[in-house]
Design a protein around this motif. Structure first.
Motif, PDB file in Angstrom:
ATOM      1  N   SER A 165      32.411 -24.074  30.906  1.00 62.31           N
ATOM      2  CA  SER A 165      33.433 -23.067  30.667  1.00 62.31           C
ATOM      3  C   SER A 165      34.093 -23.263  29.309  1.00 62.31           C
ATOM      4  CB  SER A 165      34.481 -23.127  31.783  1.00 62.31           C
ATOM      5  OG  SER A 165      35.549 -22.240  31.531  1.00 62.31           O
ATOM      6  N   LEU A 166      34.388 -24.514  28.959  1.00 59.96           N
ATOM      7  CA  LEU A 166      35.048 -24.809  27.689  1.00 59.96           C
ATOM      8  C   LEU A 166      34.118 -24.609  26.502  1.00 59.96           C
ATOM      9  CD1 LEU A 166      37.105 -27.935  28.795  1.00 59.96           C
ATOM     10  CD2 LEU A 166      38.067 -25.831  27.835  1.00 59.96           C
ATOM     11  N   ARG A 167      32.832 -24.796  26.704  1.00 58.25           N
ATOM     12  CA  ARG A 167      31.885 -24.570  25.600  1.00 58.25           C
ATOM     13  C   ARG A 167      31.695 -23.084  25.320  1.00 58.25           C
ATOM     14  NH1 ARG A 167      26.879 -28.786  25.706  1.00 58.25           N
ATOM     15  NH2 ARG A 167      26.743 -27.968  23.595  1.00 58.25           N
ATOM     16  N   ARG A 168      31.978 -22.233  26.311  1.00 55.32           N
ATOM     17  CA  ARG A 168      31.859 -20.783  26.119  1.00 55.32           C
ATOM     18  C   ARG A 168      33.200 -20.139  25.755  1.00 55.32           C
ATOM     19  NH1 ARG A 168      28.920 -21.405  31.094  1.00 55.32           N
ATOM     20  NH2 ARG A 168      30.781 -20.703  32.200  1.00 55.32           N
ATOM     21  N   ALA A 169      34.284 -20.918  25.764  1.00 61.32           N
ATOM     22  CA  ALA A 169      35.625 -20.356  25.571  1.00 61.32           C
ATOM     23  C   ALA A 169      35.768 -19.691  24.207  1.00 61.32           C
ATOM     24  CB  ALA A 169      36.673 -21.448  25.738  1.00 61.32           C
ATOM     25  N   MET A 212      34.846 -31.584  45.760  1.00 63.19           N
ATOM     26  CA  MET A 212      35.910 -30.590  45.677  1.00 63.19           C
ATOM     27  C   MET A 212      35.943 -29.942  44.298  1.00 63.19           C
ATOM     28  SD  MET A 212      39.143 -32.394  47.632  1.00 63.19           S
ATOM     29  CE  MET A 212      40.262 -31.340  46.705  1.00 63.19           C
ATOM     30  N   ALA A 213      35.795 -30.763  43.264  1.00 58.69           N
ATOM     31  CA  ALA A 213      35.807 -30.229  41.897  1.00 58.69           C
ATOM     32  C   ALA A 213      34.614 -29.310  41.668  1.00 58.69           C
ATOM     33  CB  ALA A 213      35.806 -31.376  40.888  1.00 58.69           C
ATOM     34  N   TYR A 214      33.443 -29.704  42.167  1.00 59.46           N
ATOM     35  CA  TYR A 214      32.251 -28.856  42.008  1.00 59.46           C
ATOM     36  C   TYR A 214      32.434 -27.508  42.699  1.00 59.46           C
ATOM     37  CZ  TYR A 214      29.481 -32.847  40.280  1.00 59.46           C
ATOM     38  OH  TYR A 214      28.983 -33.883  39.557  1.00 59.46           O
ATOM     39  N   LEU A 215      32.909 -27.553  43.960  1.00 63.22           N
ATOM     40  CA  LEU A 215      33.072 -26.317  44.725  1.00 63.22           C
ATOM     41  C   LEU A 215      34.149 -25.422  44.109  1.00 63.22           C
ATOM     42  CD1 LEU A 215      32.849 -27.735  48.363  1.00 63.22           C
ATOM     43  CD2 LEU A 215      31.128 -26.366  47.176  1.00 63.22           C
ATOM     44  N   ALA A 216      35.284 -26.018  43.751  1.00 64.70           N
ATOM     45  CA  ALA A 216      36.361 -25.233  43.155  1.00 64.70           C
ATOM     46  C   ALA A 216      35.946 -24.666  41.802  1.00 64.70           C
ATOM     47  CB  ALA A 216      37.617 -26.090  43.008  1.00 64.70           C
ATOM     48  N   GLY A 217      35.066 -25.387  41.090  1.00 64.56           N
ATOM     49  CA  GLY A 217      34.596 -24.917  39.795  1.00 64.56           C
ATOM     50  C   GLY A 217      33.785 -23.643  39.864  1.00 64.56           C
ATOM     51  N   TRP A 218      33.294 -23.306  41.059  1.00 63.38           N
ATOM     52  CA  TRP A 218      32.570 -22.042  41.229  1.00 63.38           C
ATOM     53  C   TRP A 218      33.493 -20.840  41.103  1.00 63.38           C
ATOM     54  CZ3 TRP A 218      28.628 -22.373  45.902  1.00 63.38           C
ATOM     55  CH2 TRP A 218      27.434 -22.903  45.415  1.00 63.38           C
ATOM     56  N   VAL A 219      34.741 -20.997  41.529  1.00 60.44           N
ATOM     57  CA  VAL A 219      35.647 -19.851  41.604  1.00 60.44           C
ATOM     58  C   VAL A 219      36.836 -19.954  40.658  1.00 60.44           C
ATOM     59  CG1 VAL A 219      35.022 -19.311  43.977  1.00 60.44           C
ATOM     60  CG2 VAL A 219      36.883 -20.919  43.540  1.00 60.44           C
ATOM     61  N   LEU A 220      37.087 -21.146  40.102  1.00 62.94           N
ATOM     62  CA  LEU A 220      38.244 -21.331  39.228  1.00 62.94           C
ATOM     63  C   LEU A 220      37.795 -21.677  37.818  1.00 62.94           C
ATOM     64  CD1 LEU A 220      40.568 -23.508  41.537  1.00 62.94           C
ATOM     65  CD2 LEU A 220      40.708 -21.040  41.145  1.00 62.94           C
ATOM     66  N   GLU A 221      38.461 -21.097  36.832  1.00 64.73           N
ATOM     67  CA  GLU A 221      38.203 -21.524  35.462  1.00 64.73           C
ATOM     68  C   GLU A 221      38.982 -22.803  35.181  1.00 64.73           C
ATOM     69  OE1 GLU A 221      42.065 -20.684  33.734  1.00 64.73           O
ATOM     70  OE2 GLU A 221      40.326 -20.983  32.451  1.00 64.73           O
ATOM     71  N   TRP A 222      38.743 -23.407  34.022  1.00 61.23           N
ATOM     72  CA  TRP A 222      39.148 -24.791  33.800  1.00 61.23           C
ATOM     73  C   TRP A 222      40.655 -25.024  33.912  1.00 61.23           C
ATOM     74  CZ3 TRP A 222      42.236 -25.820  29.527  1.00 61.23           C
ATOM     75  CH2 TRP A 222      42.306 -24.824  28.545  1.00 61.23           C
TER      76      TRP A 222
END
Length: 478
Positions: A53-57, A171-181
């Motif tokens: 996400s941060l590399r595409r920001a 938890m971080a992996y799963l939440a990363g599907w729906v939440l941005e950084w």
């Protein structure tokens, strides 16, 4: 032989009979302490969904280039190395409970800085703070849990430290599907905040209270944790609590567990586990999988399941058996993953865009698709093997093998070693894959796994079913 430190040779909390009462509150206290490892697992897992996400920001949001990406993953380990030293100092002076309470501050502050980040330096500063908290939590939580648990469940509760770590990663992996950084960082503040509230209601460990000559508080802690002090002998305390001195390294009861503890931490990191977890999505992108984030979640689920299995069988199978089995599985899996990269390095399609949701039974279009599943299977097997032994057991043994008077310093050095090795492996993983090629890097990890098995068979003692005092006596030759 007259022991130099009576508080290490006398059973501090010794049952008089088999019918000593057992309270479930010890499990509640262990859960409260294990929220620290849950938080540090979330910190470790945060980089995997956040980095893409941060590399595409796009501006004005901070954006990571290749070098900044490497530091974003690795700087946590530098903070954790410093946290290990800080935790080793705190655990003997502030106590186990207060140390856990204090580590919630850099956890929450670090995620707050990441949430408000306007540039790369703020991102790295936030990661450094959360890393500092990880180092303290990774040291203090196993010590707290080992000192409140009775021998019959110490393996189970001690393994829950690693179980909470991998749960936090998942938890971080799963939440990363729906939440941005940014929102993912906000979520990361929840576990340490909950730990602050729950841990405040838990007692200090009886063993630490005894070293402070607080007998009444120790009895009250026993009553809370085990249900009643009835059935337990009046705790015995010997000489005034003495700190660590270099001359003590001449004693076998100090240098033997010290060599074992440090070696276990080195071998744990040389297996390559942190490189795989930090760069899970990147590795699967390199292997040309269409949905690398799904692959990372699969890895996380497997790690949680097999760590739970290890926790359930730890007090029956024993530490040595699980470490050996774990090492053998990792040897085969890293060898197979290296073989995958060797076979596909010259292929034109290189298993491009394999869909993980496709049924396994479907006939592959070409041989490269089958090789892609070799990659997934190898990593999953590695994670399962690691979770069975080399994930939880080094941390558990670290909390068991050191005598009371050197525990803070010795565990601090072990944690420092672990996180410095994690930094080297994580920071240089990409460079190693370029120099040795991916297949060479994983074959090198396989060689280290072989050495870890040999070390286990030659040097690591079995501690299941023993009190902490009996383990100390074993190293002293008593």
């Amino acid at each position: 032989m007259t022991p130099e430190f009576p508080e290490d040779s006398q059973p501090l909390l010794r049952p008089l009979g088999e019918s000593a009462p057992r309270s479930r509150r010890v499990f509640l206290a262990a859960f409260a302490a294990a929220l620290g490892p849950l938080s540090f697992g979330f910190v470790l897992g945060y980089s995997s969904p956040a980095i893409p996400s941060l590399r595409r920001a796009a501006p004005p949001a901070p954006r990571l280039d290749k070098d900044a990406t490497s530091w974003f993953g690795a700087i946590v380990t530098l903070g954790a190395a410093a946290g290990g030293l800080l935790g080793g100092w705190l655990v003997d002076r502030a106590g186990r409970k207060l140390s856990l309470l204090l580590c919630t501050v850099p956890f929450v502050a670090g995620f707050a800085v990441i949430t408000a980040a306007q540039n790369v330096w703020m991102l790295l500063g936030g990661r450094l703070l959360t890393g500092l908290a990880c180092g303290v939590a990774s040291l203090v939580a196993p010590v707290y849990i080992s000192e409140i648990a009775y021998p019959e469940v110490r393996g189970l509760l001690g393994s829950c430290v690693q179980l909470m770590v991998v749960t936090g990663i998942l938890m971080a992996y799963l939440a990363g599907w729906v939440l941005e950084w940014r929102w993912l960082a906000v979520l990361g503040s929840a576990p340490p905040s909950f730990m602050l509230l729950l841990m405040g209601c838990m007692p200090e460990t009886p063993r630490f209270l005894l070293t402070q000559h607080k007998h009444q508080e120790a009895v009250a802690a026993m009553r809370f944790l085990w249900g009643s002090e009835q059935g337990w002998e009046e705790p015995l305390v010997g000489a005034e609590h003495q700190g660590f001195h270099p001359a003590q390294l001449q004693r076998p009861g100090v240098y033997k567990p010290f060599v074992i503890g440090v070696s276990l931490m080195v071998f744990q990191q040389l297996s390559g586990i942190n490189a795989i977890m930090f760069y899970a999505e990147t590795i699967f992108e390199e292997a040309k999988f269409k949905d690398s984030s799904l692959a990372s979640v699969i890895v996380g689920v497997i790690q949680v399941l097999f760590t739970a299995v290890a926790a359930l069988v730890m007090d029956r199978a024993g530490r040595r058996v699980l470490l050996t089995l774990s090492g053998v599985v990792m040897v085969f899996s890293t060898s197979a993953f290296g073989t995958y990269f060797k076979l596909t390095q010259d292929g034109p399609s290189n298993s491009s865009h394999v869909d993980l949701l496709a049924p396994v039974s479907m006939e592959p279009a070409d041989a490269s698709v089958g090789l892609a599943w070799l990659a997934v299977g190898s990593v999953c097997l590695f994670i399962a093997g690691f979770a069975l032994g080399w994930g939880p057991i080094p941390w558990l043994l670290m909390s068991e093998i050191f005598p009371l008077h050197v525990k803070g310093v010795a565990t601090g050095i072990c944690v420092l070693t672990n996180w410095l090795m994690a930094f080297l492996v994580t920071k240089e993983f990409s460079s190693l894959m370029e120099v040795l090629r991916p297949y060479g890097a994983f074959w090198l990890a396989s060689a280290f796994c072989i050495f870890s098995v040999l070390f286990t068979l030659a040097c690591v003692p079995e501690t299941k079913g023993r009190t902490l005092e009996q383990i100390t006596a074993h190293f002293e030759g008593r």
